[in-house]
Design a protein around this motif. Structure first.
Motif, mmCIF file in Angstrom:
data_model
loop_
_atom_site.group_PDB
_atom_site.id
_atom_site.type_symbol
_atom_site.label_atom_id
_atom_site.label_comp_id
_atom_site.label_asym_id
_atom_site.label_seq_id
_atom_site.Cartn_x
_atom_site.Cartn_y
_atom_site.Cartn_z
ATOM 1 N N PRO A 279 0.841 -1.202 0.000
ATOM 2 C CA PRO A 279 0.000 0.000 0.000
ATOM 3 C C PRO A 279 0.875 1.251 0.000
ATOM 4 N N GLU B 294 -9.029 0.225 1.061
ATOM 5 C CA GLU B 294 -7.819 -0.217 1.756
ATOM 6 C C GLU B 294 -7.096 -1.349 1.023
ATOM 7 N N ASP B 295 -7.670 -1.853 -0.046
ATOM 8 C CA ASP B 295 -6.979 -2.835 -0.883
ATOM 9 C C ASP B 295 -6.074 -2.160 -1.906
#
Length: 125
Positions: free
Chosen positions: A40, A89-90
């Motif tokens: 991320p 959030e992926d």
């Protein structure tokens, strides 16, 4: 020379689906574990899912269980990651990885010997 090439990333809205592919060349991985990791923005690379080459043993990060499915086609030397109900959030760069000598689907980065260049997945809210 072993090469792993990811494809299938993109920009999608929340709750959408994407299917990532990882095509391997240079050697066969039918008896070796392969996995997916992601990084991320601003964070460390983290484990997502892994699958053994034989027996179909899988392992998943808790937050993706029930939404992501890892699969492999050993005849094509290719691995997939089906991602459903995607969440913001992926969002990350997704990398495929393969182990040189072992078939255990480890969740540790250090256990993987070969890595692809990554494919960007962006999920908007």
């Amino acid at each position: 020379q072993v090469v792993l090439v990811e494809s299938g990333g993109g920009l999608v809205q929340a709750e959408a689906s994407l299917r990532l592919s990882c095509a391997a060349s240079g050697r066969t991985f039918s008896r070796n574990a392969m996995g997916w990791f992601r990084q991320p923005p601003g964070k460390e690379r983290e484990f997502v899912a892994a699958r053994s080459g034989t027996g179909g043993v899988t392992s998943y990060k808790d937050s993706v269980k029930g939404r992501f499915t890892i699969s492999r086609d050993n005849a094509k030397n290719t691995m997939y990651l089906e991602m459903n109900n995607l969440k913001p959030e992926d969002t990350a760069v997704y990398y495929c990885a393969a182990r040189r000598n072992y078939d255990f689907p480890s969740n540790k980065r250090a256990d993987y010997d070969y890595w692809g260049q990554g494919t960007q997945v962006t999920v908007s809210s």
